[in-house]
Scaffold this motif. Sequence first.
Motif, PDB file in Angstrom:
ATOM      1  N   TRP A  27      -2.254 -49.475 -51.450  1.00  0.00           N
ATOM      2  CA  TRP A  27      -2.977 -49.979 -52.612  1.00  0.00           C
ATOM      3  C   TRP A  27      -2.164 -49.664 -53.857  1.00  0.00           C
ATOM      4  O   TRP A  27      -1.653 -48.560 -54.010  1.00  0.00           O
ATOM      5  CB  TRP A  27      -4.349 -49.327 -52.693  1.00  0.00           C
ATOM      6  N   PRO A  62      -3.727 -50.324 -60.615  1.00  0.00           N
ATOM      7  CA  PRO A  62      -3.815 -51.520 -61.473  1.00  0.00           C
ATOM      8  C   PRO A  62      -3.590 -51.213 -62.948  1.00  0.00           C
ATOM      9  O   PRO A  62      -4.503 -51.284 -63.764  1.00  0.00           O
ATOM     10  CB  PRO A  62      -5.231 -52.012 -61.216  1.00  0.00           C
ATOM     11  N   VAL A 108      -4.629 -53.974 -65.790  1.00  0.00           N
ATOM     12  CA  VAL A 108      -5.457 -55.063 -65.269  1.00  0.00           C
ATOM     13  C   VAL A 108      -6.855 -54.926 -65.845  1.00  0.00           C
ATOM     14  O   VAL A 108      -7.491 -53.887 -65.705  1.00  0.00           O
ATOM     15  CB  VAL A 108      -5.514 -55.043 -63.721  1.00  0.00           C
ATOM     16  N   PHE A 138     -11.748 -57.829 -63.214  1.00  0.00           N
ATOM     17  CA  PHE A 138     -12.214 -57.256 -61.956  1.00  0.00           C
ATOM     18  C   PHE A 138     -11.902 -58.156 -60.762  1.00  0.00           C
ATOM     19  O   PHE A 138     -11.507 -57.672 -59.697  1.00  0.00           O
ATOM     20  CB  PHE A 138     -13.720 -56.995 -62.039  1.00  0.00           C
ATOM     21  N   LYS A 162      -9.431 -60.343 -60.383  1.00  0.00           N
ATOM     22  CA  LYS A 162      -7.995 -60.259 -60.077  1.00  0.00           C
ATOM     23  C   LYS A 162      -7.668 -58.935 -59.418  1.00  0.00           C
ATOM     24  O   LYS A 162      -6.834 -58.871 -58.522  1.00  0.00           O
ATOM     25  CB  LYS A 162      -7.174 -60.430 -61.348  1.00  0.00           C
ATOM     26  N   LEU A 163      -8.314 -57.876 -59.843  1.00  0.00           N
ATOM     27  CA  LEU A 163      -8.087 -56.568 -59.262  1.00  0.00           C
ATOM     28  C   LEU A 163      -8.464 -56.565 -57.786  1.00  0.00           C
ATOM     29  O   LEU A 163      -7.717 -56.077 -56.950  1.00  0.00           O
ATOM     30  CB  LEU A 163      -8.906 -55.514 -60.024  1.00  0.00           C
ATOM     31  N   ARG A 164      -9.615 -57.100 -57.452  1.00  0.00           N
ATOM     32  CA  ARG A 164     -10.073 -57.103 -56.061  1.00  0.00           C
ATOM     33  C   ARG A 164      -9.228 -58.023 -55.185  1.00  0.00           C
ATOM     34  O   ARG A 164      -8.953 -57.706 -54.043  1.00  0.00           O
ATOM     35  CB  ARG A 164     -11.543 -57.512 -55.977  1.00  0.00           C
ATOM     36  N   GLU A 205      -5.519 -54.005 -55.159  1.00  0.00           N
ATOM     37  CA  GLU A 205      -5.220 -52.891 -56.046  1.00  0.00           C
ATOM     38  C   GLU A 205      -6.325 -51.847 -55.955  1.00  0.00           C
ATOM     39  O   GLU A 205      -7.469 -52.152 -55.663  1.00  0.00           O
ATOM     40  CB  GLU A 205      -5.051 -53.389 -57.478  1.00  0.00           C
ATOM     41  N   TYR A 237      -9.184 -49.296 -56.770  1.00  0.00           N
ATOM     42  CA  TYR A 237     -10.303 -49.295 -57.711  1.00  0.00           C
ATOM     43  C   TYR A 237     -11.355 -48.304 -57.232  1.00  0.00           C
ATOM     44  O   TYR A 237     -11.724 -48.303 -56.054  1.00  0.00           O
ATOM     45  CB  TYR A 237     -10.916 -50.696 -57.811  1.00  0.00           C
ATOM     46  N   LEU A 290     -11.769 -53.355 -68.277  1.00  0.00           N
ATOM     47  CA  LEU A 290     -12.115 -53.519 -66.870  1.00  0.00           C
ATOM     48  C   LEU A 290     -13.588 -53.191 -66.638  1.00  0.00           C
ATOM     49  O   LEU A 290     -14.267 -53.873 -65.879  1.00  0.00           O
ATOM     50  CB  LEU A 290     -11.231 -52.642 -65.990  1.00  0.00           C
TER      51      LEU A 290
END
Length: 63
Positions: free
Chosen positions: A8, A11, A14, A17, A19-21, A25, A27, A56
Amino acid sequence: MSAIDQPWRIPYGVADFIKLREGHEYYVDKTRYLPLLEQAGRFLFLIRPRRFGKSLLQSVMEC
């Protein structure tokens, strides 16, 4: 190496949210604190350094 085997990523910067998931990445879910934020009042002042997740947090609340 498959997507599951990849480590992982942190982020950094970033603020979206979704795009993060989708970006595999790292979280830490802190949505359990959302009721506390809602009870805190109408005006909140989040004192956190730059690039520390304020945008975020807003994106998580929106989703």
